[in-house]
Design a protein around this motif. Structure first.
Motif, mmCIF file in Angstrom:
data_model
loop_
_atom_site.group_PDB
_atom_site.id
_atom_site.type_symbol
_atom_site.label_atom_id
_atom_site.label_comp_id
_atom_site.label_asym_id
_atom_site.label_seq_id
_atom_site.Cartn_x
_atom_site.Cartn_y
_atom_site.Cartn_z
ATOM 1 N N GLY A 479 0.757 -1.265 -0.033
ATOM 2 C CA GLY A 479 -0.117 -0.102 -0.038
ATOM 3 C C GLY A 479 0.777 1.335 -0.190
ATOM 4 O O GLY A 479 2.103 1.254 0.284
ATOM 5 N N LEU A 480 0.219 2.588 -0.242
ATOM 6 C CA LEU A 480 1.008 3.550 -0.222
ATOM 7 C C LEU A 480 1.544 4.060 1.090
ATOM 8 O O LEU A 480 2.365 4.676 1.033
ATOM 9 C CB LEU A 480 -0.084 4.728 -0.788
ATOM 10 C CG LEU A 480 -0.454 4.696 -2.232
ATOM 11 C CD1 LEU A 480 -1.743 5.775 -2.476
ATOM 12 C CD2 LEU A 480 0.482 4.725 -3.154
ATOM 13 N N TYR A 481 0.718 3.718 2.201
ATOM 14 C CA TYR A 481 1.243 4.238 3.576
ATOM 15 C C TYR A 481 2.457 3.171 3.968
ATOM 16 O O TYR A 481 3.531 3.929 4.378
ATOM 17 C CB TYR A 481 0.119 3.997 4.517
ATOM 18 C CG TYR A 481 -1.037 4.612 4.526
ATOM 19 C CD1 TYR A 481 -1.072 5.713 3.704
ATOM 20 C CD2 TYR A 481 -2.371 4.377 4.989
ATOM 21 C CE1 TYR A 481 -1.939 6.628 3.556
ATOM 22 C CE2 TYR A 481 -3.506 5.111 4.962
ATOM 23 C CZ TYR A 481 -3.344 6.127 4.158
ATOM 24 O OH TYR A 481 -4.588 6.914 3.969
ATOM 25 N N GLY A 482 2.471 2.073 3.830
ATOM 26 C CA GLY A 482 3.304 1.059 3.868
ATOM 27 C C GLY A 482 4.765 1.454 2.927
ATOM 28 O O GLY A 482 5.989 1.480 3.549
ATOM 29 N N SER A 483 4.484 1.812 1.806
ATOM 30 C CA SER A 483 5.594 2.257 0.680
ATOM 31 C C SER A 483 6.078 3.359 1.463
ATOM 32 O O SER A 483 7.513 3.556 1.338
ATOM 33 C CB SER A 483 4.884 2.394 -0.684
ATOM 34 O OG SER A 483 4.430 1.235 -1.151
ATOM 35 N N ALA A 484 5.494 4.616 1.869
ATOM 36 C CA ALA A 484 6.175 5.618 2.438
ATOM 37 C C ALA A 484 7.186 5.305 3.507
ATOM 38 O O ALA A 484 8.033 5.886 4.060
ATOM 39 C CB ALA A 484 4.987 6.451 3.227
ATOM 40 N N GLY A 485 6.680 4.074 4.292
ATOM 41 C CA GLY A 485 7.672 3.854 5.566
ATOM 42 C C GLY A 485 8.986 3.201 4.988
ATOM 43 O O GLY A 485 10.084 3.426 5.567
ATOM 44 N N ILE A 486 8.731 2.215 3.979
ATOM 45 C CA ILE A 486 10.041 1.616 3.403
ATOM 46 C C ILE A 486 10.905 2.598 2.629
ATOM 47 O O ILE A 486 12.035 2.485 3.081
ATOM 48 C CB ILE A 486 9.451 0.612 2.391
ATOM 49 C CG1 ILE A 486 8.757 -0.732 3.084
ATOM 50 C CG2 ILE A 486 10.489 -0.169 1.649
ATOM 51 C CD1 ILE A 486 8.108 -1.656 1.927
ATOM 52 N N ILE A 487 10.379 3.640 2.016
ATOM 53 C CA ILE A 487 11.163 4.802 1.341
ATOM 54 C C ILE A 487 11.866 5.297 2.408
ATOM 55 O O ILE A 487 13.262 5.557 2.264
ATOM 56 C CB ILE A 487 10.280 5.478 0.559
ATOM 57 C CG1 ILE A 487 9.816 4.826 -0.680
ATOM 58 C CG2 ILE A 487 11.063 6.784 0.260
ATOM 59 C CD1 ILE A 487 8.838 5.467 -1.577
ATOM 60 N N THR A 488 11.218 5.812 3.395
ATOM 61 C CA THR A 488 11.875 6.464 4.722
ATOM 62 C C THR A 488 13.052 5.770 5.327
ATOM 63 O O THR A 488 14.274 6.433 5.364
ATOM 64 C CB THR A 488 10.859 6.891 5.684
ATOM 65 O OG1 THR A 488 9.848 7.588 5.239
ATOM 66 C CG2 THR A 488 11.423 7.624 6.967
ATOM 67 N N ALA A 489 12.805 4.554 5.592
ATOM 68 C CA ALA A 489 13.891 3.652 6.106
ATOM 69 C C ALA A 489 14.825 3.497 5.052
ATOM 70 O O ALA A 489 16.237 3.724 5.584
ATOM 71 C CB ALA A 489 13.206 2.261 6.266
ATOM 72 N N LEU A 490 14.911 3.332 3.760
ATOM 73 C CA LEU A 490 15.993 3.375 2.631
ATOM 74 C C LEU A 490 16.612 4.499 2.579
ATOM 75 O O LEU A 490 17.983 4.510 2.872
ATOM 76 C CB LEU A 490 15.345 2.933 1.309
ATOM 77 C CG LEU A 490 15.035 1.435 1.175
ATOM 78 C CD1 LEU A 490 14.036 1.150 0.031
ATOM 79 C CD2 LEU A 490 16.095 0.401 1.383
ATOM 80 N N LEU A 491 16.025 5.809 2.635
ATOM 81 C CA LEU A 491 16.654 7.267 2.806
ATOM 82 C C LEU A 491 17.575 7.337 4.045
ATOM 83 O O LEU A 491 18.878 7.875 3.634
ATOM 84 C CB LEU A 491 15.627 7.929 2.430
ATOM 85 C CG LEU A 491 14.922 8.214 1.045
ATOM 86 C CD1 LEU A 491 13.768 9.228 1.203
ATOM 87 C CD2 LEU A 491 15.810 8.496 -0.123
ATOM 88 N N ILE A 492 16.947 6.875 5.049
ATOM 89 C CA ILE A 492 17.896 7.173 6.227
ATOM 90 C C ILE A 492 19.093 6.218 6.127
ATOM 91 O O ILE A 492 19.927 6.414 6.698
ATOM 92 C CB ILE A 492 17.044 6.751 7.424
ATOM 93 C CG1 ILE A 492 15.878 7.843 7.732
ATOM 94 C CG2 ILE A 492 17.840 6.697 8.778
ATOM 95 C CD1 ILE A 492 14.971 7.660 8.750
ATOM 96 N N VAL A 493 18.844 4.905 5.953
ATOM 97 C CA VAL A 493 19.906 3.660 6.019
ATOM 98 C C VAL A 493 20.988 4.116 5.098
ATOM 99 O O VAL A 493 22.250 3.858 5.185
ATOM 100 C CB VAL A 493 19.373 2.510 6.070
ATOM 101 C CG1 VAL A 493 20.424 1.300 5.961
ATOM 102 C CG2 VAL A 493 18.581 2.228 7.245
ATOM 103 N N VAL A 494 20.497 4.146 3.690
ATOM 104 C CA VAL A 494 21.287 4.178 2.522
ATOM 105 C C VAL A 494 21.714 5.530 2.260
ATOM 106 O O VAL A 494 22.965 5.723 1.658
ATOM 107 C CB VAL A 494 20.730 3.797 1.461
ATOM 108 C CG1 VAL A 494 21.628 3.657 -0.029
ATOM 109 C CG2 VAL A 494 20.377 2.160 1.711
ATOM 110 N N SER A 495 21.198 6.810 2.550
ATOM 111 C CA SER A 495 21.522 8.199 2.290
ATOM 112 C C SER A 495 22.178 8.970 3.379
ATOM 113 O O SER A 495 23.247 9.409 3.633
ATOM 114 C CB SER A 495 20.670 8.840 1.306
ATOM 115 O OG SER A 495 20.210 8.278 0.448
ATOM 116 N N LEU A 496 21.051 8.978 4.312
ATOM 117 C CA LEU A 496 21.634 9.891 5.665
ATOM 118 C C LEU A 496 22.631 9.413 6.540
ATOM 119 O O LEU A 496 23.833 10.140 6.578
ATOM 120 C CB LEU A 496 20.338 9.917 6.438
ATOM 121 C CG LEU A 496 20.288 11.059 7.688
ATOM 122 C CD1 LEU A 496 20.893 12.483 7.187
ATOM 123 C CD2 LEU A 496 19.102 10.917 8.429
#
Length: 515
Positions: A479-496
């Motif tokens: 879903g869109l809400y779950g996708s927002a959570g996955i993307i947030t986690a990836l941006l924190i772990v892989v980028s930030l």
């Protein structure tokens, strides 16, 4: 033409690299007129050389130090540098602009070529992948023969291939023509970093690097915005015809106003007038033998943390704050709200506005940030100081993507603009990250700026190519809400988090020649 002077600039910039090997960084106390120069280095300049630089620039505080030649791009008048940059930046924009040109017309293409909407979107994904790999071929050629010949060939062949796209009446032939276009239009989108490094001094580099990067970025949303009107009111095949006409205009402009920026200061003798060297030279510039390994040389930066970390961090932000938004808007908005091509194109205005606003922080503010630090501490700050600005970009990208997906899930069948507000915020964050991280990587390896640009483009485009194949499945399964959570986690772990580590350890890595 004054005879080529002996090498004078290889030791002026402590954190530059020579032949790909990073030199140990030092900080130089600020001194009137000679902020970035060692006293011994100044003494090595001949009186004529010093007089030439003072007459041309009004100072010897130049990083790097140009030759005593009008053909050296660092010595060009400012207007000439800017005009050339605009031409090259527009050429770079045409790479992403061309790839995204048919996004508002996916439904038209699917109906015309009798394929699914998802398969029609692969015509864009195909170009994304080729835009990442093709610069590996163009970079060594542009190093040996110059940027100008490569850009001219790029425009001629892109023009012809776009005509081929307009006359393709099967999915296979259109895909093949699109692949050829991507291969030939790609050089400026990667080598543009070298053009900036070859013409502008370090203290203003982020500002002008930002012009190139923002053009690459806005090429993605501005293309479907423009061509949505065309596809709806005329015929989507006119998209390809307009692209071909644009290539023809670019070619004419570049022939008369696009000088050669590849200028070697070591080991070669420059002959002829500056005009001849900049516009009429068709011979080899760099006598170094062309070897097969040169075509994969940029990939060695996978072993350099000061380049691979910014490249991967930026690629992840670009994937979600640019590729996902532009590729998925037609597939998420179209079926939900029954938009035609023109209405679909209007959705991209938010991303254009967000990118332009973000560039004010990524480019102008970035240079001001570094220059203010120099005045405050009395030394030239390490490149890692620039990374502080990237955190605002990460935060905006995360917040923007969350707003986009959550609001899209909330509005249901009743359209409102709130998801696009999120898209604008994410686009602003993406542009900040783009300019700051690319400028940082180029500052670490200025002498190899072309390879740095090619490597970053390769990582960005390859990751961007993969995304559209799994985005629909992610939205469907979680879903869109779950996708927002996955993307947030990836941006924190892989980028930030890797950027925080880079800011902490980057200076040590470069000092030990491992960065």
């Amino acid at each position: 033409m004054t005879e080529q002077m002996p090498p004078t600039n290889s030791t002026f910039k402590a954190d530059d690299s020579v032949n790909g090997e990073t030199q140990k960084e030092f900080v130089e106390p600020v001194r009137p007129a000679y902020t970035h120069l060692d006293r011994d280095d100044i003494d090595r300049l001949s009186p004529e050389h010093r007089e030439y630089l003072l007459a041309r620039h009004g100072t010897l505080d130049l990083d790097p130090v140009p030759d005593m030649s009008d053909a050296d791009p660092y010595n060009w008048p400012h207007w000439k540098k800017v005009v050339n940059l605009i031409i090259v930046a527009f050429h770079a924009m045409m790479a992403t602009f061309t790839a995204a040109s048919i996004q508002s017309a996916f439904e038209n293409i699917a109906a015309d070529l009798h394929c699914s909407l998802q398969r029609a979107s692969y015509l864009t994904s195909l170009q994304i992948a080729i835009l990442g790999g093709a610069p590996l071929f163009w970079k060594p050629l542009s190093d040996r023969y110059g940027r100008r010949p490569v850009f001219i060939v790029s425009l001629i062949c892109s023009l012809v291939a776009n005509i081929g796209c307009s006359e393709s009446h099967s999915y296979g032939s259109m895909a093949a023509s699109r692949a050829i276009v991507a291969f030939f239009i790609s050089p400026a989108a990667a080598i543009g970093s070298a053009v900036v490094a070859e013409t502008f001094f370090r203290q203003s580099r982020a500002r002008y690097m930002g012009i190139w990067t923002v053009m690459v970025t806005i090429g993605v949303p501005i293309s479907p915005f423009i061509f949505g009107f065309l596809a709806y009111r005329v015929d989507y095949r006119w998209i390809y015809r307009v692209l071909a006409i644009t290539n023809a205009v670019q070619l004419i402009v570049y022939l008369f106003l696009g000088p050669e920026t590849r200028y070697l200061r070591h080991g070669v003798r420059h002959e002829g007038s500056a005009f001849k060297q900049e516009y009429m030279q068709l011979r080899r510039i760099d006598p170094t033998p062309l070897r097969l390994r040169d075509f994969v040389q940029p990939l060695r930066y996978f072993a350099r943390p000061c380049v691979v970390i910014p490249a991967v961090a930026y690629a992840m932000v670009f994937l979600f704050a640019s590729v996902m938004l532009t590729v998925e808007v037609p597939q998420l908005f179209g079926p939900a709200f029954k938009f035609n091509a023109q209405q679909m194109g209007l959705q991209y205005i938010s991303m254009i506005i967000g990118s332009l606003i973000g560039e004010q922080i990524g480019g102008f503010a970035s240079d001001a940030w570094m220059n203010r630090r120099t005045k405050k501490i009395g030394t030239k700050p390490a490149p890692e100081w620039r990374l502080w600005l990237s955190y605002s970009g990460y935060i905006l990208a995360i917040v923007g993507v969350i707003v986009f997906l959550v609001q899209l899930g909330e509005i249901g069948d009743n359209y409102n603009v709130t998801p696009l507000v999120g898209a604008a915020i994410a686009s602003g964050g993406n542009q900040i990250v783009t300019t700051v991280l690319i400028t940082y990587a180029v500052d670490c390896y200025r002498e190899d700026a072309a390879s740095v640009g090619v490597f970053i483009t390769f990582v960005r485009q390859m990751w961007g190519f993969i995304g559209p194949f799994w985005f629909p499945q992610m939205f469907t399964n979680v879903g869109l809400y779950g996708s927002a959570g996955i993307i947030t986690a990836l941006l924190i772990v892989v980028s930030l988090i890797p950027t925080i580590i880079l800011q902490w350890k980057g200076r040590d890595w470069r000092s030990s020649n491992t960065g």
